[in-house]
Enzyme design. Structure first.
Site, PDB file in Angstrom:
ATOM      1  CG  HIS A 142      46.370  16.176 -46.752  1.00  0.00           C
ATOM      2  ND1 HIS A 142      47.401  16.675 -45.986  1.00  0.00           N
ATOM      3  CD2 HIS A 142      45.419  17.163 -46.762  1.00  0.00           C
ATOM      4  CE1 HIS A 142      47.100  17.888 -45.544  1.00  0.00           C
ATOM      5  NE2 HIS A 142      45.908  18.220 -46.018  1.00  0.00           N
ATOM      6  CG  HIS A 197      43.177  17.963 -42.058  1.00  0.00           C
ATOM      7  ND1 HIS A 197      42.326  19.029 -42.093  1.00  0.00           N
ATOM      8  CD2 HIS A 197      44.146  18.231 -42.955  1.00  0.00           C
ATOM      9  CE1 HIS A 197      42.761  19.898 -43.001  1.00  0.00           C
ATOM     10  NE2 HIS A 197      43.878  19.434 -43.533  1.00  0.00           N
ATOM     11  CD  GLU A 221      46.915  20.346 -41.626  1.00  0.00           C
ATOM     12  OE1 GLU A 221      47.574  19.721 -42.459  1.00  0.00           O
ATOM     13  OE2 GLU A 221      46.219  21.330 -41.941  1.00  0.00           O
TER      14      GLU A 221
HETATM   15  C1  G6D Z   1      45.693  21.239 -45.610  1.00  0.00           C
HETATM   16  O1  G6D Z   1      47.580  22.656 -46.092  1.00  0.00           O
HETATM   17  C2  G6D Z   1      46.422  22.043 -46.610  1.00  0.00           C
HETATM   18  C3  G6D Z   1      45.487  23.011 -47.239  1.00  0.00           C
HETATM   19  O2  G6D Z   1      46.164  23.743 -48.229  1.00  0.00           O
HETATM   20  C4  G6D Z   1      44.324  22.259 -47.822  1.00  0.00           C
HETATM   21  O3  G6D Z   1      43.501  23.111 -48.520  1.00  0.00           O
HETATM   22  C5  G6D Z   1      43.587  21.548 -46.708  1.00  0.00           C
HETATM   23  O4  G6D Z   1      44.474  20.692 -46.067  1.00  0.00           O
HETATM   24  C6  G6D Z   1      42.391  20.784 -47.182  1.00  0.00           C
HETATM   25  O5  G6D Z   1      45.690  21.732 -44.383  1.00  0.00           O
END
Ligand code: G6D
Length: 347
Positions: free
Chosen positions: A105, A178, A312
């Site tokens: 991220h 997210h 996402e």
């Molecule tokens: C995301 O794909 C990732 C996950 O693996 C992670 O744990 C999460 O963000 C916090 O969606």
């Protein structure tokens, strides 16, 4: 339709945190300038009662210390970049590693931890916010001086997110939001009672580090959501790919784009439905497989595993390594553009 603003404390860096509330006849949303977090979406259930359908935390301190990206804008890259490195035009870039050996991220000081500039937008039949920030060349290891704008636009029962990014040199930008949805309302139940339907013929299998390994047909697998599927039946079915991500989904799906609404979620108990429409080629769906580790959502409710589900919308996961021909490179001549709409209804 109205927008109200209130102070929501200060961050650890002493930045002023502001909370924006946008309200129309159908629904209400809350956004904070920290991380561009979409903190609340209140929509009616079948009795007309407005309740919140996204996971959130009580204070800015909670967001800084223990949020698993609740409602955050994600950048410069959504998901993992394997080994925290990529090559572009013959140059190799070393990124911040914040997930084992990988960049997740966007890295440590990612867009979800920044205070964004916010401007109000108003039209005849919509209200919204324009969030913007600048990310300097080599921030978290990514090249290019990047400017990003994200518009949250509320119109009737639709919330649109419009992303726009520019860079003064070629770079990789892959943004998302997210938000963890939970249509039960005010987190009354986890998401296992909700039904998911996807216009997807293929998903991407992952390894133990949740890195993409293989594009697979959904036919004859548990990952076939072409017909509406009760999440409970999927989450507790016996499949290696479900277990590998701690019992759930944490997988990219390839969107077919054969009809307008490519993702739908339904809670038959409250009567709420959500449809997601996007111009992106893929969506990573995450069912909150580690949410039991984050503590309380508010004074009464402990967060549980499978308490929320994230859609996402994005480019293909780890595209620079896994599907380099499909990695969308942002250049001075070709900006980053994403449009994703969340549509709320009652059935
Ligand atoms: C995301 O794909 C990732 C996950 O693996 C992670 O744990 C999460 O963000 C916090 O969606």
């Amino acid at each position: 339709m109205e927008i109200t603003i209130k102070s929501w404390g200060v961050s650890k860096k002493n930045e002023k945190i502001l909370m924006y509330t946008l309200k129309n006849k159908f629904m209400e949303i809350e956004i904070i300038n920290y991380g561009g977090v979409l903190r609340r979406i209140s929509t009616p259930n079948k009795e007309g009662i407005l309740e919140n359908v996204v996971l959130n935390l009580p204070s800015i301190k909670d967001y800084e210390e223990r949020s698993p990206y609740f409602g955050s804008l994600i950048g410069r890259n959504a998901g993992r970049i394997s080994n925290g490195t990529f090559s572009l035009n013959g140059e190799t870039y070393t990124l911040a590693k914040n997930n084992g050996n990988n960049n997740l991220h966007g890295g440590i000081d990612n867009f979800g931890h920044k205070v964004w500039n916010v401007e109000e937008i108003k039209g005849e039949d919509f209200i919204g916010l324009k969030l913007s920030l600048e990310s300097p060349h080599m921030e978290e290891g990514f090249p290019g001086n990047v400017k990003v704008e994200v518009k949250y636009i509320l119109k009737g029962n639709e919330l649109s997110l419009e992303y726009y990014g520019t860079s003064d040199r070629p770079t990789y930008l892959n943004l998302t939001n997210h938000t963890y949805f939970n249509l039960s309302g005010d987190f009354k139940r986890d998401i296992t009672d909700e039904y998911l339907q996807l216009d997807c013929d293929e998903f991407i299998a992952v390894d133990e580090a949740t890195l993409p390994v293989e594009i697979k047909s959904v036919t004859n697998t548990a990952f076939d959501f072409r017909n509406s599927t009760l999440l409970k039946d999927f989450l507790y079915s016996d499949d290696e790919q479900i277990k590998i991500v701690n019992q759930g989904l944490d997988h990219p799906f390839i969107l077919r784009h054969s009809r307008e609404n490519v993702i739908s979620l339904e809670d038959k108990i409250s009567g709420r439905t959500l449809e997601v429409v996007t111009n992106q080629p893929a969506v990573v769906i995450y069912t909150g497989n580690y949410l039991h580790e984050i503590g309380k959502l508010n004074e009464e409710i402990e967060c549980k595993k499978h308490m929320g589900i994230c859609f996402e919308t994005q480019n293909y996961a780890d595209a620079l390594r896994f599907l380099p021909d499909k990695a969308f490179i942002t250049t001075p001549d070709s900006p980053y553009i994403q449009k994703t709409k969340f549509i709320f209804n009652i059935k």
